[in-house]
Design a protein around this motif. Structure first.
Motif, PDB file in Angstrom:
ATOM      1  N   ALA A 145       1.036  -1.192  -0.126  1.00  0.00           N
ATOM      2  CA  ALA A 145      -0.031  -0.123   0.047  1.00  0.00           C
ATOM      3  C   ALA A 145       0.754   1.364   0.075  1.00  0.00           C
ATOM      4  O   ALA A 145       0.727   2.038  -0.716  1.00  0.00           O
ATOM      5  CB  ALA A 145      -0.853  -0.081   1.243  1.00  0.00           C
ATOM      6  N   ALA A 146       1.907   1.270   0.878  1.00  0.00           N
ATOM      7  CA  ALA A 146       2.774   2.489   0.797  1.00  0.00           C
ATOM      8  C   ALA A 146       3.509   2.605  -0.218  1.00  0.00           C
ATOM      9  O   ALA A 146       3.908   3.758  -0.853  1.00  0.00           O
ATOM     10  CB  ALA A 146       3.680   2.280   1.918  1.00  0.00           C
ATOM     11  N   GLY A 147       3.834   1.450  -0.843  1.00  0.00           N
ATOM     12  CA  GLY A 147       4.653   1.389  -2.406  1.00  0.00           C
ATOM     13  C   GLY A 147       3.971   2.091  -3.412  1.00  0.00           C
ATOM     14  O   GLY A 147       4.379   2.877  -4.116  1.00  0.00           O
ATOM     15  N   LEU A 148       2.491   1.668  -3.379  1.00  0.00           N
ATOM     16  CA  LEU A 148       1.596   2.179  -4.373  1.00  0.00           C
ATOM     17  C   LEU A 148       1.365   3.707  -4.055  1.00  0.00           C
ATOM     18  O   LEU A 148       1.414   4.357  -5.105  1.00  0.00           O
ATOM     19  CB  LEU A 148       0.553   1.416  -4.388  1.00  0.00           C
ATOM     20  N   GLY A 149       1.267   4.171  -2.824  1.00  0.00           N
ATOM     21  CA  GLY A 149       1.006   5.489  -2.726  1.00  0.00           C
ATOM     22  C   GLY A 149       2.393   6.107  -3.208  1.00  0.00           C
ATOM     23  O   GLY A 149       2.235   7.338  -3.627  1.00  0.00           O
ATOM     24  N   ALA A 150       3.584   5.674  -2.721  1.00  0.00           N
ATOM     25  CA  ALA A 150       4.764   6.520  -3.357  1.00  0.00           C
ATOM     26  C   ALA A 150       4.879   6.597  -4.658  1.00  0.00           C
ATOM     27  O   ALA A 150       5.296   7.562  -5.464  1.00  0.00           O
ATOM     28  CB  ALA A 150       6.096   5.804  -2.776  1.00  0.00           C
ATOM     29  N   LEU A 151       4.560   5.394  -5.532  1.00  0.00           N
ATOM     30  CA  LEU A 151       4.639   5.451  -7.035  1.00  0.00           C
ATOM     31  C   LEU A 151       3.331   6.431  -7.341  1.00  0.00           C
ATOM     32  O   LEU A 151       3.664   7.170  -8.521  1.00  0.00           O
ATOM     33  CB  LEU A 151       4.061   4.049  -7.506  1.00  0.00           C
ATOM     34  N   LEU A 152       2.461   6.579  -6.918  1.00  0.00           N
ATOM     35  CA  LEU A 152       1.368   7.685  -7.215  1.00  0.00           C
ATOM     36  C   LEU A 152       1.791   8.956  -6.975  1.00  0.00           C
ATOM     37  O   LEU A 152       1.736   9.788  -7.839  1.00  0.00           O
ATOM     38  CB  LEU A 152      -0.005   7.332  -6.613  1.00  0.00           C
ATOM     39  N   GLN A 153       2.393   9.358  -6.131  1.00  0.00           N
ATOM     40  CA  GLN A 153       2.849  10.671  -5.785  1.00  0.00           C
ATOM     41  C   GLN A 153       4.029  10.952  -6.751  1.00  0.00           C
ATOM     42  O   GLN A 153       4.195  11.931  -7.252  1.00  0.00           O
ATOM     43  CB  GLN A 153       3.602  10.796  -4.153  1.00  0.00           C
ATOM     44  N   LEU A 154       4.959   9.963  -6.903  1.00  0.00           N
ATOM     45  CA  LEU A 154       6.137  10.174  -7.898  1.00  0.00           C
ATOM     46  C   LEU A 154       5.486  10.424  -9.355  1.00  0.00           C
ATOM     47  O   LEU A 154       6.068  11.179  -9.902  1.00  0.00           O
ATOM     48  CB  LEU A 154       7.012   9.241  -7.803  1.00  0.00           C
ATOM     49  N   GLY A 155       4.587   9.375  -9.678  1.00  0.00           N
ATOM     50  CA  GLY A 155       3.985   9.873 -11.085  1.00  0.00           C
ATOM     51  C   GLY A 155       3.325  10.870 -11.257  1.00  0.00           C
ATOM     52  O   GLY A 155       3.395  11.597 -12.298  1.00  0.00           O
ATOM     53  N   THR A 156       2.648  11.492 -10.244  1.00  0.00           N
ATOM     54  CA  THR A 156       1.915  12.837 -10.221  1.00  0.00           C
ATOM     55  C   THR A 156       2.951  13.738 -10.369  1.00  0.00           C
ATOM     56  O   THR A 156       2.694  14.922 -11.469  1.00  0.00           O
ATOM     57  CB  THR A 156       0.859  12.945  -9.039  1.00  0.00           C
ATOM     58  N   LEU A 157       3.778  13.762  -9.593  1.00  0.00           N
ATOM     59  CA  LEU A 157       5.039  14.623  -9.627  1.00  0.00           C
ATOM     60  C   LEU A 157       5.433  14.729 -11.224  1.00  0.00           C
ATOM     61  O   LEU A 157       5.846  15.955 -11.559  1.00  0.00           O
ATOM     62  CB  LEU A 157       6.138  14.423  -8.533  1.00  0.00           C
ATOM     63  N   GLY A 158       5.879  13.752 -11.561  1.00  0.00           N
ATOM     64  CA  GLY A 158       6.588  13.500 -12.961  1.00  0.00           C
ATOM     65  C   GLY A 158       5.724  13.986 -13.805  1.00  0.00           C
ATOM     66  O   GLY A 158       6.275  14.775 -14.728  1.00  0.00           O
ATOM     67  N   GLY A 159       4.136  13.867 -13.709  1.00  0.00           N
ATOM     68  CA  GLY A 159       3.476  14.511 -14.758  1.00  0.00           C
ATOM     69  C   GLY A 159       3.456  16.185 -14.554  1.00  0.00           C
ATOM     70  O   GLY A 159       3.421  16.889 -15.649  1.00  0.00           O
ATOM     71  N   LEU A 160       3.450  16.799 -13.367  1.00  0.00           N
ATOM     72  CA  LEU A 160       3.282  18.061 -13.216  1.00  0.00           C
ATOM     73  C   LEU A 160       4.969  18.428 -13.900  1.00  0.00           C
ATOM     74  O   LEU A 160       4.925  19.650 -14.735  1.00  0.00           O
ATOM     75  CB  LEU A 160       3.556  18.402 -11.812  1.00  0.00           C
ATOM     76  N   VAL A 161       6.033  17.922 -13.743  1.00  0.00           N
ATOM     77  CA  VAL A 161       7.361  18.401 -14.187  1.00  0.00           C
ATOM     78  C   VAL A 161       7.132  18.364 -15.592  1.00  0.00           C
ATOM     79  O   VAL A 161       7.785  19.263 -16.338  1.00  0.00           O
ATOM     80  CB  VAL A 161       8.551  17.741 -13.550  1.00  0.00           C
ATOM     81  N   LEU A 162       6.725  17.270 -16.203  1.00  0.00           N
ATOM     82  CA  LEU A 162       6.515  17.167 -17.547  1.00  0.00           C
ATOM     83  C   LEU A 162       5.655  18.252 -18.348  1.00  0.00           C
ATOM     84  O   LEU A 162       6.157  19.010 -19.301  1.00  0.00           O
ATOM     85  CB  LEU A 162       6.015  15.786 -18.157  1.00  0.00           C
ATOM     86  N   SER A 163       4.565  18.592 -17.613  1.00  0.00           N
ATOM     87  CA  SER A 163       3.862  19.586 -18.155  1.00  0.00           C
ATOM     88  C   SER A 163       4.269  20.895 -18.058  1.00  0.00           C
ATOM     89  O   SER A 163       3.881  21.692 -18.869  1.00  0.00           O
ATOM     90  CB  SER A 163       2.295  19.666 -17.425  1.00  0.00           C
ATOM     91  N   VAL A 164       5.322  21.156 -17.206  1.00  0.00           N
ATOM     92  CA  VAL A 164       6.158  22.334 -17.054  1.00  0.00           C
ATOM     93  C   VAL A 164       7.231  22.616 -18.229  1.00  0.00           C
ATOM     94  O   VAL A 164       7.369  23.414 -19.009  1.00  0.00           O
ATOM     95  CB  VAL A 164       6.819  22.795 -15.583  1.00  0.00           C
ATOM     96  N   ARG A 165       7.904  21.524 -18.274  1.00  0.00           N
ATOM     97  CA  ARG A 165       9.108  21.359 -19.202  1.00  0.00           C
ATOM     98  C   ARG A 165       8.610  21.313 -20.640  1.00  0.00           C
ATOM     99  O   ARG A 165       9.321  21.980 -21.382  1.00  0.00           O
ATOM    100  CB  ARG A 165       9.993  20.295 -18.650  1.00  0.00           C
ATOM    101  N   VAL A 166       7.721  20.224 -20.936  1.00  0.00           N
ATOM    102  CA  VAL A 166       7.748  19.915 -22.367  1.00  0.00           C
ATOM    103  C   VAL A 166       6.254  19.859 -23.000  1.00  0.00           C
ATOM    104  O   VAL A 166       5.884  20.055 -23.975  1.00  0.00           O
ATOM    105  CB  VAL A 166       8.441  18.607 -22.872  1.00  0.00           C
ATOM    106  N   GLY A 167       5.106  20.099 -21.755  1.00  0.00           N
ATOM    107  CA  GLY A 167       3.803  19.925 -22.133  1.00  0.00           C
ATOM    108  C   GLY A 167       3.706  18.484 -21.957  1.00  0.00           C
ATOM    109  O   GLY A 167       4.321  17.392 -22.192  1.00  0.00           O
ATOM    110  N   LEU A 168       2.388  18.066 -21.477  1.00  0.00           N
ATOM    111  CA  LEU A 168       1.628  16.695 -21.394  1.00  0.00           C
ATOM    112  C   LEU A 168       0.388  16.706 -21.690  1.00  0.00           C
ATOM    113  O   LEU A 168      -0.651  17.631 -21.654  1.00  0.00           O
ATOM    114  CB  LEU A 168       1.836  16.572 -19.900  1.00  0.00           C
ATOM    115  N   LEU A 169      -0.047  15.906 -22.811  1.00  0.00           N
ATOM    116  CA  LEU A 169      -0.906  15.693 -23.797  1.00  0.00           C
ATOM    117  C   LEU A 169      -1.510  16.966 -24.151  1.00  0.00           C
ATOM    118  O   LEU A 169      -2.947  17.544 -24.056  1.00  0.00           O
ATOM    119  CB  LEU A 169      -2.047  14.970 -22.480  1.00  0.00           C
TER     120      LEU A 169
END
Length: 147
Positions: free
Chosen positions: A74-98
């Motif tokens: 459960a904690a691992g899934l939560g960490a992956l969700l947080q990291l994925g969300t952060l990654g999406g945010l960084v991508l949307s700022v750097r190069v755009g996302l979708l």
């Protein structure tokens, strides 16, 4: 003769669970707020914000309610969700996302970054500590609770 090493104190692990779940709740709240404030009308991004809020809520509940043997998952899934969300945010700022480009000047950009980064770190610690404790118990090399 070696002395048994004490386990991670129960209150410390509980505090990690509560903090991790609270940070998942915070990221869910941020995404739900932004979805309602206009991001919900952005193609792809709107539905993903709503999905993220729902997923973070359920995973946060799982972190709180999971029995000890399922806590690393459960904690691992939560960490992956947080990291994925952060990654999406960084991508949307750097190069755009979708097709969407975010700005680091957006109102909740920095709170999102901190909540997601700290949440991932806390949840990784909870997952690793609990998994290691379980492995050491299974192999008979400690840790053991004292008192």
């Amino acid at each position: 003769m070696s002395r048994p090493r004490p386990a991670v104190p129960g209150p410390l692990l509980v505090a990690g669970r509560v903090a991790g779940a609270a940070l998942l709740g915070a990221t869910a709240g941020i995404h739900l707020y932004l979805w309602d404030a206009g991001y919900g009308s952005i193609p792809w991004i709107g539905p993903l914000f709503l999905l993220q809020a729902i997923a973070a809520t359920f995973v946060g509940i799982a972190v709180l309610a999971a029995p000890a043997r399922w806590l690393p998952l459960a904690a691992g899934l939560g960490a992956l969700l947080q990291l994925g969300t952060l990654g999406g945010l960084v991508l949307s700022v750097r190069v755009g996302l979708l097709g969407f480009h975010e700005s680091s000047e957006a109102t909740l950009f920095w709170p999102s970054v901190w909540v997601e980064a700290v949440g991932a770190a806390v949840l990784v610690c909870v997952a690793v500590v609990r998994a290691r404790e379980r492995t050491l118990r299974r192999t008979g090399r400690g840790p053991v609770r004292t008192g």
